[in-house]
Design a protein around this motif. Sequence first.
Motif, PDB file in Angstrom:
ATOM      1  N   GLY A 160       2.582  -7.966   5.397  1.00  0.00           N
ATOM      2  CA  GLY A 160       1.265  -7.459   5.030  1.00  0.00           C
ATOM      3  C   GLY A 160       0.736  -6.461   6.032  1.00  0.00           C
ATOM      4  O   GLY A 160       1.461  -5.985   6.913  1.00  0.00           O
ATOM      5  N   ASP A 161      -0.570  -6.164   5.893  1.00  0.00           N
ATOM      6  CA  ASP A 161      -1.222  -5.242   6.815  1.00  0.00           C
ATOM      7  C   ASP A 161      -2.083  -6.040   7.791  1.00  0.00           C
ATOM      8  O   ASP A 161      -1.766  -7.175   8.113  1.00  0.00           O
ATOM      9  CB  ASP A 161      -2.011  -4.179   6.052  1.00  0.00           C
ATOM     10  CG  ASP A 161      -2.962  -4.782   5.025  1.00  0.00           C
ATOM     11  OD1 ASP A 161      -3.519  -5.872   5.282  1.00  0.00           O
ATOM     12  OD2 ASP A 161      -3.161  -4.164   3.960  1.00  0.00           O
ATOM     13  N   SER A 162      -3.205  -5.466   8.254  1.00  0.00           N
ATOM     14  CA  SER A 162      -3.993  -6.119   9.307  1.00  0.00           C
ATOM     15  C   SER A 162      -4.563  -7.462   8.877  1.00  0.00           C
ATOM     16  O   SER A 162      -4.810  -8.329   9.705  1.00  0.00           O
ATOM     17  CB  SER A 162      -5.134  -5.202   9.757  1.00  0.00           C
ATOM     18  OG  SER A 162      -6.017  -4.918   8.685  1.00  0.00           O
ATOM     19  N   LEU A 163      -4.774  -7.652   7.555  1.00  0.00           N
ATOM     20  CA  LEU A 163      -5.333  -8.922   7.101  1.00  0.00           C
ATOM     21  C   LEU A 163      -4.379 -10.070   7.402  1.00  0.00           C
ATOM     22  O   LEU A 163      -4.813 -11.199   7.636  1.00  0.00           O
ATOM     23  CB  LEU A 163      -5.634  -8.859   5.601  1.00  0.00           C
ATOM     24  CG  LEU A 163      -6.584  -7.744   5.165  1.00  0.00           C
ATOM     25  CD1 LEU A 163      -6.808  -7.796   3.666  1.00  0.00           C
ATOM     26  CD2 LEU A 163      -7.905  -7.841   5.910  1.00  0.00           C
ATOM     27  N   SER A 164      -3.085  -9.780   7.397  1.00  0.00           N
ATOM     28  CA  SER A 164      -2.083 -10.788   7.742  1.00  0.00           C
ATOM     29  C   SER A 164      -1.677 -10.700   9.206  1.00  0.00           C
ATOM     30  O   SER A 164      -1.303 -11.714   9.812  1.00  0.00           O
ATOM     31  CB  SER A 164      -0.839 -10.617   6.866  1.00  0.00           C
ATOM     32  OG  SER A 164      -1.129 -10.858   5.512  1.00  0.00           O
TER      33      SER A 164
ATOM     34  N   LEU B 168       1.782  -5.789   9.879  1.00  0.00           N
ATOM     35  CA  LEU B 168       1.355  -4.816  10.877  1.00  0.00           C
ATOM     36  C   LEU B 168       0.106  -4.123  10.371  1.00  0.00           C
ATOM     37  O   LEU B 168       0.063  -3.654   9.229  1.00  0.00           O
ATOM     38  CB  LEU B 168       2.455  -3.785  11.132  1.00  0.00           C
ATOM     39  CG  LEU B 168       2.152  -2.725  12.199  1.00  0.00           C
ATOM     40  CD1 LEU B 168       2.060  -3.359  13.582  1.00  0.00           C
ATOM     41  CD2 LEU B 168       3.225  -1.634  12.188  1.00  0.00           C
ATOM     42  N   GLY B 169      -0.929  -4.075  11.213  1.00  0.00           N
ATOM     43  CA  GLY B 169      -2.178  -3.460  10.823  1.00  0.00           C
ATOM     44  C   GLY B 169      -2.009  -2.016  10.372  1.00  0.00           C
ATOM     45  O   GLY B 169      -1.313  -1.235  11.023  1.00  0.00           O
ATOM     46  N   GLY B 170      -2.628  -1.679   9.223  1.00  0.00           N
ATOM     47  CA  GLY B 170      -2.588  -0.324   8.710  1.00  0.00           C
ATOM     48  C   GLY B 170      -1.321   0.048   7.972  1.00  0.00           C
ATOM     49  O   GLY B 170      -1.178   1.186   7.505  1.00  0.00           O
ATOM     50  N   SER B 171      -0.385  -0.863   7.844  1.00  0.00           N
ATOM     51  CA  SER B 171       0.892  -0.521   7.221  1.00  0.00           C
ATOM     52  C   SER B 171       0.770  -0.428   5.705  1.00  0.00           C
ATOM     53  O   SER B 171       0.089  -1.218   5.067  1.00  0.00           O
ATOM     54  CB  SER B 171       1.967  -1.543   7.593  1.00  0.00           C
ATOM     55  OG  SER B 171       1.618  -2.838   7.129  1.00  0.00           O
ATOM     56  N   THR B 172       1.445   0.546   5.134  1.00  0.00           N
ATOM     57  CA  THR B 172       1.506   0.692   3.689  1.00  0.00           C
ATOM     58  C   THR B 172       2.638  -0.173   3.139  1.00  0.00           C
ATOM     59  O   THR B 172       3.479  -0.691   3.895  1.00  0.00           O
ATOM     60  CB  THR B 172       1.770   2.149   3.296  1.00  0.00           C
ATOM     61  OG1 THR B 172       3.066   2.531   3.795  1.00  0.00           O
ATOM     62  CG2 THR B 172       0.704   3.078   3.874  1.00  0.00           C
ATOM     63  N   LEU B 173       2.684  -0.306   1.827  1.00  0.00           N
ATOM     64  CA  LEU B 173       3.761  -1.072   1.208  1.00  0.00           C
ATOM     65  C   LEU B 173       5.114  -0.431   1.484  1.00  0.00           C
ATOM     66  O   LEU B 173       6.118  -1.140   1.665  1.00  0.00           O
ATOM     67  CB  LEU B 173       3.517  -1.166  -0.302  1.00  0.00           C
ATOM     68  CG  LEU B 173       2.336  -2.043  -0.718  1.00  0.00           C
ATOM     69  CD1 LEU B 173       1.978  -1.799  -2.175  1.00  0.00           C
ATOM     70  CD2 LEU B 173       2.644  -3.524  -0.486  1.00  0.00           C
ATOM     71  N   GLN B 174       5.162   0.888   1.524  1.00  0.00           N
ATOM     72  CA  GLN B 174       6.420   1.569   1.815  1.00  0.00           C
ATOM     73  C   GLN B 174       6.902   1.234   3.230  1.00  0.00           C
ATOM     74  O   GLN B 174       8.103   1.033   3.462  1.00  0.00           O
ATOM     75  CB  GLN B 174       6.255   3.089   1.655  1.00  0.00           C
ATOM     76  CG  GLN B 174       6.031   3.551   0.214  1.00  0.00           C
ATOM     77  CD  GLN B 174       4.550   3.552  -0.199  1.00  0.00           C
ATOM     78  OE1 GLN B 174       3.710   2.917   0.460  1.00  0.00           O
ATOM     79  NE2 GLN B 174       4.236   4.265  -1.262  1.00  0.00           N
ATOM     80  N   GLN B 175       5.963   1.175   4.180  1.00  0.00           N
ATOM     81  CA  GLN B 175       6.337   0.804   5.543  1.00  0.00           C
ATOM     82  C   GLN B 175       6.767  -0.657   5.620  1.00  0.00           C
ATOM     83  O   GLN B 175       7.704  -1.006   6.353  1.00  0.00           O
ATOM     84  CB  GLN B 175       5.162   1.066   6.487  1.00  0.00           C
ATOM     85  CG  GLN B 175       4.869   2.545   6.697  1.00  0.00           C
ATOM     86  CD  GLN B 175       3.561   2.783   7.430  1.00  0.00           C
ATOM     87  OE1 GLN B 175       2.574   2.087   7.207  1.00  0.00           O
ATOM     88  NE2 GLN B 175       3.545   3.796   8.304  1.00  0.00           N
ATOM     89  N   GLN B 176       6.101  -1.513   4.869  1.00  0.00           N
ATOM     90  CA  GLN B 176       6.464  -2.927   4.872  1.00  0.00           C
ATOM     91  C   GLN B 176       7.870  -3.145   4.324  1.00  0.00           C
ATOM     92  O   GLN B 176       8.572  -4.073   4.738  1.00  0.00           O
ATOM     93  CB  GLN B 176       5.434  -3.726   4.082  1.00  0.00           C
ATOM     94  CG  GLN B 176       4.068  -3.788   4.758  1.00  0.00           C
ATOM     95  CD  GLN B 176       2.971  -4.279   3.858  1.00  0.00           C
ATOM     96  OE1 GLN B 176       3.204  -5.081   2.966  1.00  0.00           O
ATOM     97  NE2 GLN B 176       1.757  -3.789   4.072  1.00  0.00           N
ATOM     98  N   LEU B 177       8.288  -2.294   3.407  1.00  0.00           N
ATOM     99  CA  LEU B 177       9.657  -2.378   2.912  1.00  0.00           C
ATOM    100  C   LEU B 177      10.644  -2.168   4.052  1.00  0.00           C
ATOM    101  O   LEU B 177      11.697  -2.825   4.113  1.00  0.00           O
ATOM    102  CB  LEU B 177       9.869  -1.338   1.807  1.00  0.00           C
ATOM    103  CG  LEU B 177      11.221  -1.346   1.092  1.00  0.00           C
ATOM    104  CD1 LEU B 177      11.451  -2.679   0.386  1.00  0.00           C
ATOM    105  CD2 LEU B 177      11.291  -0.204   0.091  1.00  0.00           C
TER     106      LEU B 177
ATOM    107  N   GLU C 109       1.244 -10.125   1.382  1.00  0.00           N
ATOM    108  CA  GLU C 109      -0.055  -9.474   1.211  1.00  0.00           C
ATOM    109  C   GLU C 109       0.139  -7.996   1.500  1.00  0.00           C
ATOM    110  O   GLU C 109       1.107  -7.598   2.146  1.00  0.00           O
ATOM    111  CB  GLU C 109      -1.069 -10.111   2.168  1.00  0.00           C
ATOM    112  CG  GLU C 109      -2.421  -9.441   2.248  1.00  0.00           C
ATOM    113  CD  GLU C 109      -2.479  -8.411   3.359  1.00  0.00           C
ATOM    114  OE1 GLU C 109      -3.158  -7.383   3.149  1.00  0.00           O
ATOM    115  OE2 GLU C 109      -1.840  -8.605   4.411  1.00  0.00           O
ATOM    116  N   GLY C 110      -0.755  -7.156   1.054  1.00  0.00           N
ATOM    117  CA  GLY C 110      -0.664  -5.741   1.377  1.00  0.00           C
ATOM    118  C   GLY C 110      -0.958  -4.865   0.178  1.00  0.00           C
ATOM    119  O   GLY C 110      -0.993  -5.322  -0.963  1.00  0.00           O
TER     120      GLY C 110
END
Length: 722
Positions: free
Chosen positions: A279-283, A329-338, A370-371
């Motif tokens: 996920g992003d910063s929420l996770s 990671l905070g601010g990460s997009t779904l593409q980055q999470q991939l 999440e994200g």
Amino acid sequence: MMNTLFVIPNALMAAFAGLILFSPNAHAKVIASDSFDYATGTLVNTDNGGTGFSAGWVPGSTAYGGGYTIVVGSLSVPSNYSLGTSDGKYLALTAGTITTTTTRNLASSIDTNAPATYYFSALVSLTSGLATGDSQIRFVDAAGYDVAGFGASSASGKLRFNSAYGGIATVTGTTSNAFTVGTQYLLVGKMTFNAAGTNDVFSFSLIPSSGAIPLTEPTTWGLTANGDLSNIITGIQIYTSANTGTWNVDNFYLGDTYSSVVAESSWRLARLVNVSSLGDSLSAMGNTDTLGTGTVGYPHSRTRLTRGYLSWVELNLGWNYRSIHNYALGGSTLQQQLDFISNPNDITAATQAWGPMNTLSPPPDLVFAEGGGANLGGNTVAQIETAKQATIDALQALSPDTHVLSLAIWPLGNSAVIYDGDRKTVNAWMASSYSSGQVRNLDSDSLLEDPANPDHILPAYTSDGVHTTAIGAKAEGDFVVSQLAGLNLLPAPIIYPETLDAADDPSNLLRDFGSDNSQLQKLGGTITNLANFAPGSVSPSGWMATANAEWQTSAGSLPTMSTLAEGNNLNAVSVTIPNGIAPSTTANTVIGLGTTGTGISAARASGKGVVGGSSFRAGVRIDGIQIQNLIYIYLLIRYQIDGVKYSVTSGFPYASGSADVLPSDFSADVLSPEFSFPPSTSTAVISGMTVYLGFVPGTPVGGTVRISRPYIRPYTYIPSWP
């Protein structure tokens, strides 16, 4: 980062108890089922598949044109139906010029005078008919008479319940077109039997395949009937009136809970469950595995901080669920999470610690995904959906048994409101796309969204309109775990192996801290003359209490520590905070209770199983009573591997303000992350355990905290406790 506490209120514990969380025996049970996976063609009495029956189906007469046929194909199902129709066959009961039935006896009969509740479901539809009568699923006695029949009238289009007993006869619903020829439904119902003299209650609904099944048992059913029956149900019967048409039936289930007849077969793992998150910063907030400098020279790893909902998820899952490998990671997009899942060249704290998620061994059993919030505004809805699906596909590729909880994008508020239409469109797509099988969706809008200010998080749950406070994170973490059982994402029981109220508790390493049979886990004995505590204060033997002298000047008196009996063999430690103002810095507000000396020394380690290749986890019970401005409680475990000092902790404070304040009344089973000694370890030491309490500096304080039942145990799967 965020601050950390783990609190499970009694109300949530009670809710979990009803969701198979605490006992492996408290789970949904299927009593009988049949998917009609038989040879294509005429149904015969040797067709005896499924479970929970004593014999095969007994078709009625064909002399009057009745037909009993196993047909290739599948009936349509509601969007979140997950029992599966993979066999690709169903029963078509074609009405003749008289009533047409087929019956099958249950392996165990049902006494309607024995108090119990049963649930049932079946996929049904009526086709090619004259629409002149009733079609039902019936529960019958040994003579074949209708004890309880559930279905509808194709003539009136209304739901209908029938019974030959109890003076019930026929009860017809009031809603027209609740049933239509050609529409496919899930028929789901409930039978509540009471002792003789008290009415039994029968309820059911028809859910069209275009709709969705309630994830929890409905409070209002399509039709309810009452009557005092005194019968023995011996079997089920598929029934249709003369000339009604073809009554199609598939996937009959009879169970003892609502979930057993609407959800897929329960996912069970009789071992520790591997958990990861994305996920992003929420996770990312509140759940980190980055090493850092801590007190007394021990680097703190696997820190859990309260402003992150995953910290609460990890605590609420309990002992049998391993510490979360968090790739958020905070601010990460779904593409980055991939990339975090599969790109070996991607560099984050998580990938540096463990490599990409697809290199974890063993692979995760459960992933919280999440994200998407960071994609809003920069991507179209179609692009976000494509990126989300790519991450889900990559997660499912981790292992054939990997299950995923897809979390909807939270309300973003403030400047992000302009994207809220896209957010809700994506969330609706996720809800429809991930509604069954090993990928499930969970939308928290009903929990987080402010009804007075739509598209915004409730003010009590956020400090900046996007991220959660400790209270908001707790609410989200509690909500997520409370939904897992209903989504078939809770494969192991939730267990907290607190110290036993018994003469001995041999698997608890605290029992042998300092010396064999020291019984530190019982919190017995007393140490007097505690520094910076009120006169008369005592701590238990083998434990040292710490506080700061500034309490005297800021609050007008010092904290009080005492011990009190809890059960037959144990004591608890009670810490009373003076009514007044907390000290001026967070560090000076801290009150600690920790073991003294070295717990399990290198010389004694081997005899206690503290050796290379061993793993452990610790916990303690903490209760707050009218406590004011408490911002964290955490559990610290210190250990050494070949002389190098390490520690694990349940968390640290992120800040010292009102956004970090915890509930004034709570009950908490605080768990440390697991800690391990590598197989190559030559010298292993468990140095000690400490519980810390901290407050918002310079604010009004008061109340009591009780500490009890501490333990350190070998970290293995526990099916039930005690």
